[in-house]
Design a protein around this motif. Structure first.
Motif, short mmCIF file in Angstrom:
data_model
loop_
_atom_site.label_atom_id
_atom_site.label_comp_id
_atom_site.label_asym_id
_atom_site.label_seq_id
_atom_site.Cartn_x
_atom_site.Cartn_y
_atom_site.Cartn_z
N ALA A 257 -5.50 6.75 11.61
CA ALA A 257 -6.39 5.64 11.96
C ALA A 257 -5.61 4.64 12.82
O ALA A 257 -4.38 4.60 12.80
N VAL A 258 -6.36 3.83 13.58
CA VAL A 258 -5.79 2.82 14.46
C VAL A 258 -6.12 1.44 13.91
O VAL A 258 -7.28 1.16 13.59
N LEU A 259 -5.11 0.59 13.80
CA LEU A 259 -5.29 -0.78 13.35
C LEU A 259 -5.58 -1.70 14.53
O LEU A 259 -5.30 -1.37 15.69
N TRP A 260 -6.13 -2.90 14.20
CA TRP A 260 -6.41 -3.89 15.25
C TRP A 260 -5.14 -4.27 16.00
O TRP A 260 -5.17 -4.50 17.21
N GLU A 261 -4.03 -4.34 15.31
CA GLU A 261 -2.78 -4.76 15.94
C GLU A 261 -2.18 -3.69 16.84
O GLU A 261 -1.17 -3.93 17.49
N GLY A 262 -2.77 -2.48 16.88
CA GLY A 262 -2.24 -1.42 17.72
C GLY A 262 -1.38 -0.42 16.99
O GLY A 262 -0.95 0.57 17.58
N GLN A 263 -1.09 -0.68 15.71
CA GLN A 263 -0.34 0.31 14.93
C GLN A 263 -1.27 1.40 14.42
O GLN A 263 -2.49 1.30 14.53
N LEU A 265 -2.18 4.29 11.18
CA LEU A 265 -2.08 4.61 9.76
C LEU A 265 -2.20 6.11 9.57
O LEU A 265 -2.98 6.78 10.26
N VAL A 266 -1.44 6.64 8.63
CA VAL A 266 -1.49 8.05 8.27
C VAL A 266 -1.85 8.15 6.79
O VAL A 266 -1.21 7.50 5.95
N ARG A 267 -2.86 8.95 6.50
CA ARG A 267 -3.29 9.14 5.12
C ARG A 267 -2.49 10.27 4.47
O ARG A 267 -2.39 11.37 5.04
N GLU A 268 -1.94 10.01 3.31
CA GLU A 268 -1.15 11.00 2.59
C GLU A 268 -1.84 11.37 1.29
O GLU A 268 -2.70 10.65 0.79
N GLY A 269 -1.44 12.52 0.73
CA GLY A 269 -1.96 12.97 -0.55
C GLY A 269 -3.28 13.68 -0.49
O GLY A 269 -3.93 13.88 -1.52
N ILE A 270 -3.71 14.12 0.69
CA ILE A 270 -4.98 14.82 0.82
C ILE A 270 -4.80 16.26 0.34
O ILE A 270 -3.87 16.95 0.75
#
Length: 1242
Positions: A257-263, A265-270
């Motif tokens: 996913a993309v944050l507002w600040e431009g960073q 996110l990666v989801r783990e544990g799927i």
């Protein structure tokens, strides 16, 4: 490869799809709303419309989506009333679920949404454990809960029965709104959506993961999406360490996913038990100065786009490291990107808004090589010249608030009055300035006036797809529609290479007096220096608001003069306004569309799939120009002249030599090579030999040959030889150690000991196999494709073999031994194959893909003369390799991988006799390549616990999915998928995957207008194929046949008698099946053999045979035309794997544990001897080719040899049998559906 769809949305919110077999974009006509974006998978497409609601488009299929609702009626016995609904206070509900804990009355079941409908009313299930129950469907027990039985006993104090009702999903091929399960609407509307996760788990079937992002930056997950519930059940909000603007989900376990600040996110544990994961990890943007705005993930790839439209590739991404290791900058500037099937990449260019495809993406080079534009037109039936007022909702889409229709639209033209011009506030230029402003642009301006003036359009601006980001950014910074902003002196559309100095938009420069004539938005919203460049595509209000303070020239259409400031102030998310000119088509057919979103999740493209989407226009024009150079008359004259010249030449060269005797070539040639031979005597080992094939042509032109094996034994040179015309089959036996093949003769078939040879390389082995196969066919005079009455078989490795039957094969009483049958290989790879004497041949691969025979021959490693030049196609297959992890319990450490000395290997195969670890387990042959990693397999017979373990008292034993006090060992199965690519005379029949298939067998001279063909889908649905003929063997469509439970085997006899076996081992007969009623009327439940569960059935002309799960072969007694269900089962043989009954009631099987000269052979082709009309069960077995065979079908062999007359009565019988088909001599029984067959449903 079957066609698949690429989905896209243009900047006006219209949804299009492009087929891999097509040449144009087809508009989705049933989309009544404009859409923001779509997320496509194979079976459906999700989308977000301009009303911020999520819609679902499930593709139409011959297989319906059905969901079974069930409830149990419970009763207790009392001395007064007997069994009644008067239960004890401590008892379960009168109507409950299977556990008795939940109250489920019949009237309490409601349809989940308006997209479902009931198929029929509630009815009682009269099937219990594969056996029919008494009338009423009651099962009895001592008390609740307990073990139930179908028989009532003296101590049966309680009883229950199951009620069933099916509901069907009816919204197919249309956009259906997903219902909101909350009491009211969601807290905020959705703005982004992504679908994936179909490879996380196979259970339940069709499982998907749907992720969504709301306008406030929250992330939502849709639970419960599967094949039987395509809409899902509920939304669940996930905690996030920030505000998200966009999200992407891959086929397996990648979610970024993309944050507002431009960073990012990666989801783990799927995983299987946690499809939504358990934690987030922050990953920095590819560029420290510029944040990310878009991300797309696949199986092992992650692509991203930063705010400067640069494209980035993430290296080192896999299931063990979902975050990857680093970023790599790629060539190109894109506004959005999407990863589809096979990690193929699609994107939309920043420059021309065209869809681009990333070429050269393979498993070894995931980043690809270059971008290539998809240049195909839109569907040609759309009109671009009509100008109906108010015909479109809007010219763009504002994805906020409600959807409103424009009531009135006016268009300025060269004949507009001065009053109309002045109503804009005096800011419109004079006609000369207007003409000068648009003189440098391309396109035309359509007006609603009678006199239309053709003038060029201005340049279409670059409009990004991330309009929701711009809306929120503008709303937060308070700069959208700001009237006190500084005036803009530069052009509103920055050229390539200019730094982003403000929000990208469509507007005019006051000094240049430009007026936009195209449909996009007219607005310019200044922003703070250094802010990223954004733009919007808005499709709500057809108005343009003016702000004189900004120094902009605005055009108001259909709105009051001076009414722009109010609109700018009242918009909570964005003040961007829109307008349109009342045009039906907003850009001409000669211009490429402007795309806002693309989704390739349903587009099956790989590096070997040719696409015809590139340079289509140029190719057609060049072909047209070439065709214009030669007229039809010139072509006909040219052909006639060539034919006359060839005729004269033939007469000149041939007629003068007719009296000469025809020359016959008599030659001998030899091919030699070095190989290894698995010697016949003990100790068996590989020995270096010289191998030679000597082939010669006889005086009559016939060809024959001899095989020689020269070896040395005890320093003495010796040789073996075999005549080519004695070879019965050549079998490739590829493994990871040797490139081996086996040569069988009739004598060695009896011994189960072929000549085994190993070549140095795989290519050398294929050369020898092709050469030997051609030589064997030449010596027997067999050429070309198999005949319509051929016998087909499949080995355990998926290789396809075919044999031409002779009249002596089924002769009685002295048939030809089946070990003398000659088998030749046909290209392709299948698991099951079925045929009939009309030439219709179907097969099923290991991945449940259906294939139909094209009439060719060869393929695979056959080349040149041994393979046909046409009707050969690419064929792929995917299968799973399984290994088992075994553990034993001890009192100190519990379950560990330290077993007893007598235990099996802790990592083994299913038998436990061979050690199989993850490291040393290879694909079935070098032709297969791994396409996945090792994963726990939960779809094991008997069930598993949450970690995939099965428990038992000891090795080997009966395993179950829950732990008890007596369980001291456990195991779990690991699976890994591998893929094979080959060629053969087979065409894929999409889209429903199948697990079993049957074709009606008919006589040698029988003709059928339509060939009945039945199948079982991999989900257990029963299907009937329509439109199958010898000319069109693939048929046209599937007809679904309703059942109460999933099935696994089906067979149709010569007179349309259909038998089937359910997954629980119960047997069914389909009533009233005929040529006029191909699907029949209802199922009759047939009791199986005592304490046995059947797994496969085969029906001939009058005989019915079945195989149970323990390898026993059963014959059905009492089958007559008036009583087709039969009366009882009789045991025939054991150690049987498959059975095939032909149109002459001949019985062939695949047998295990057949005694050979050295050991027992598994997978041997056997034929039943002595099968007569008066003796349908036969007498004994004749052993043929094997082992290593897995499937055989004789249902096309209707070649009936003349019977030998032994006595006068037999002559009369033979004469009678030649006139009329044989019938069962058993006495006719009255049809009683209660004793041996229960009607269970229609």
């Amino acid at each position: 490869m079957p066609s698949s769809l690429l989905w896209a949305v243009d900047v006006y919110g219209r949804v299009y799809s492009l087929s891999t077999a097509g040449q144009q974009w087809d508009q989705c006509r049933d989309a009544h709303l404009e859409f923001k974006r779509v997320a496509a998978v194979r079976q459906c497409c999700w989308g977000i419309a301009c009303d911020h609601n999520i819609y679902l488009n499930v593709h139409a299929s011959d297989l319906p989506i059905r969901y079974q609702e069930e409830t149990f009626e419970n009763q207790r016995w009392n001395p007064v009333d007997g069994f009644s609904d008067r239960l004890l206070p401590s008892d379960r509900w009168q109507w409950s679920d299977v556990t008795g804990l939940q109250h489920q009355p019949l009237e309490g079941f409601q349809l989940p949404s308006a997209n479902w409908e009931w198929e029929a009313d509630w009815y009682v299930d009269e099937n219990f454990g594969g056996e029919p129950t008494d009338k009423g469907g009651w099962t009895y027990a001592i008390d609740f809960p307990a073990t139930y039985t179908k028989d009532k006993k003296w101590n049966s104090c309680v009883r229950r029965r199951r009620w069933i009702r099916y509901r069907r999903y009816k919204a197919r091929d249309s956009w259906a709104k997903i219902p909101c399960e909350q009491a009211g609407p969601l807290p905020d509307p959705f703005n982004d959506i992504s679908c994936g996760g179909w490879e996380v788990s196979d259970e339940p079937a069709g499982r998907l993961s749907l992720w969504a992002v709301s306008l406030q930056g929250k992330v939502w997950f849709r639970d419960g999406i599967c094949h039987n519930n395509p809409e899902g059940s509920m939304w669940e909000e996930l905690n996030i360490p920030g505000e998200v603007v966009q999200i992407s989900c891959g086929p397996v376990d990648l979610v970024w996913a993309v944050l507002w600040e431009g960073q990012l996110l990666v989801r783990e544990g799927i995983g299987r038990d946690c499809p939504k994961g358990n934690s987030w990890v922050v990953v920095d943007s590819p560029s420290p100065e510029v944040g990310a705005i878009h991300v797309a993930v696949g199986v092992n790839v992650v692509w991203a786009i930063t705010k400067d439209n640069k494209v980035w590739f993430r290296r080192g991404v896999n299931s063990h490291n979902p975050c990857g290791s680093g970023w790599i900058g790629m060539v190109g500037e894109m506004v959005m990107i999407n990863v589809g099937l096979n990690d193929q990449v699609w994107a939309i260019s920043c420059e021309d808004r065209a869809v681009y495809f990333r070429q050269g993406v393979t498993s070894s080079e995931l980043s690809g090589k270059a971008w290539k534009a998809v240049s195909v037109p839109r569907d040609s039936d759309r009109s671009n010249s009509s100008a109906s007022t108010g015909s479109m909702h809007s010219a763009g889409c504002f994805f906020g608030g409600e959807v409103r229709l424009q009531s009135q639209t006016s268009v300025l033209s060269d004949v507009d009055s001065d009053t109309e011009r002045n109503s804009v506030g005096g800011l419109l230029p004079d006609p000369e300035s207007l003409a000068a402003a648009v003189s440098t642009s391309s396109g035309t301006m359509a007006t609603s006036s009678a006199a239309e003036l053709d003038m060029p359009k201005p340049r279409i601006p670059k409009v990004t797809s991330d309009s929701f980001i711009s809306e929120l950014v503008s709303d937060r910074e308070g700069q959208v529609g700001r009237r006190d902003g500084p005036p803009t002196s530069g052009p509103s559309i920055p050229e390539e290479g200019e730094p982003p100095a403000g929000e990208e938009s469509i507007g005019e420069q006051a000094g240049d007096s430009k007026v936009a004539t195209g449909p996009p938005t007219l607005v310019l919203s200044p922003s703070q220096p250094g802010d990223p460049q954004w733009s919007n595509v808005d499709l709500e209000e057809a108005q343009t608001h003016l702000s004189p303070e900004d120094g902009l020239t605005h055009l108001a259409v259909g709105g009051p003069p001076g009414g722009t400031e109010t609109g700018a102030d009242t918009c909570s998310l964005s003040s961007v306004a829109t307008y349109h000119l009342g045009l039906e088509e907003l850009y001409g057919p000669d211009e490429h569309p402007l795309w806002a979103w693309v989704s390739g999740g349903a587009c099956a493209v790989d590096s070997h799939s040719p696409l015809s989407w590139f340079n289509s226009v140029g190719t057609n024009s060049s072909a047209q120009s070439m065709s214009l150079s030669i007229t039809p008359a010139q072509s006909a004259a040219w052909k006639k002249q060539i034919f006359e010249q060839l005729s004269e030449r033939s007469k000149r060269e041939m007629d003068n030599f007719k009296h000469y005797e025809q020359a016959i070539e008599q030659s001998v040639w030899v091919k030699k090579g070095s190989m290894q031979w698995w010697r016949d005597w003990k100790p068996h080992k590989w020995t270096d030999i010289r191998f030679a094939l000597e082939q010669f042509s006889g005086a009559e032109g016939n060809k024959d040959g001899i095989l020689f094996i020269y070896y040395t034994f005890n320093e003495e040179k010796k040789y073996l030889h075999a005549f080519v015309n004695e070879v019965t089959v050549l079998v490739p036996v590829l493994n990871e150690a040797k490139n081996t093949f086996a040569i069988y003769t009739a004598e060695r078939t009896k011994q189960r000991w072929p000549i085994r040879l190993a070549a140095a390389t795989e290519l050398e082995m294929h050369d020898w196999l092709a050469l030997l196969s051609v030589s064997c066919c030449d010596s027997r005079g067999i050429h070309g494709p198999p005949s319509k009455q051929a016998i087909w078989s499949v080995t355990c490795k998926g290789d396809i073999f075919v044999s031409e039957p002779t009249p002596e094969l089924e002769a009685s009483p002295y048939p030809m031994p089946c070990d003398q049958m000659f088998w030749r290989q046909v290209g392709g790879h299948l698991r099951i194959i079925e045929c009939n004497s009309q030439g219709v041949v179907w097969g099923i691969g290991y991945d449940h893909t259906a294939w139909v025979y094209t009439g060719g021959y060869g393929g695979g490693f056959f080349q040149g003369l041994s393979s046909s030049t046409d009707n050969i196609h690419t064929q792929t297959d995917v299968r799973s390799v399984y290994i088992y992890e075994n553990q034993r319990w001890n009192p100190v450490t519990g379950y560990t991988n330290k077993g007893l000395p007598t235990d099996r290997y802790m990592w083994s195969d299913a038998s436990g006799l061979h050690e199989c670890t993850k490291a040393n387990t290879k694909p079935p042959s070098p032709h297969w390549t791994w396409v996945s990693e090792w994963a726990i397999d939960y779809s094991v017979s008997g069930g598993t616990d949450r970690e995939g373990w099965q428990y038992a008292a000891d090795f080997p034993a009966s395993y179950h999915g829950h732990k008890t006090l007596k369980d001291f060992v456990r195991r779990r199965r690991w699976a890994r998928k591998c893929k094979l690519a080959t060629t053969g005379p087979w065409l894929e029949v999409p889209p429903i995957p199948l697990s079993d298939i049957t074709i009606l067998p008919c006589g040698a001279r029988g003709t059928l207008e339509q060939v009945p063909l039945w199948a079982i889908s991999n989900k257990g649905d029963v299907l009937c194929r329509l439109g199958v003929t010898p000319q069109t063997p693939a048929g046209s469509s599937w007809l679904h046949v309703g059942t109460d439970q999933p099935f696994k085997s089906v067979s149709i006899g010569a007179v349309h008698q259909v038998w089937a076996i359910a997954r629980d081992g119960s047997t069914f007969y389909r009533g009233s099946v005929s040529a006029q009623n191909p699907a029949g009327d209802c199922w009759f439940h047939i009791p199986p053999p005592a304490k046995q569960k059947l797994k496969q059935v085969s029906v001939g002309r009058t005989s019915v045979y079945a195989v149970d799960e323990n390898g026993n072969l059963w014959y059905r007694h009492g089958v007559t035309p008036s009583y087709p269900q039969g009366s009882s089962w009789e045991h025939i043989s054991n150690n049987v794997r498959k059975v095939s009954v032909g149109p002459l009631d001949q019985v062939w099987i695949i047998a295990d544990k057949v005694q050979g000269s050295h050991s027992l052979s598994c997978g041997t082709v056997c034929r039943r001897l002595g099968v007569q009309p008066m003796e349908p069960k036969g007498q004994s077995w004749d052993y043929g080719i094997g082992g290593g065979w897995d499937h055989i079908t004789v249902r096309a062999n209707a070649t009936e040899a003349p019977r030998i007359s032994m006595a006068a009565p037999h002559e009369g019988l033979a004469q009678q049998q030649s006139q009329t088909p044989p019938r069962s001599p058993l006495p006719t029984q009255p049809q009683d559906s209660q004793s041996n067959g229960n009607v269970v449903g229609c």
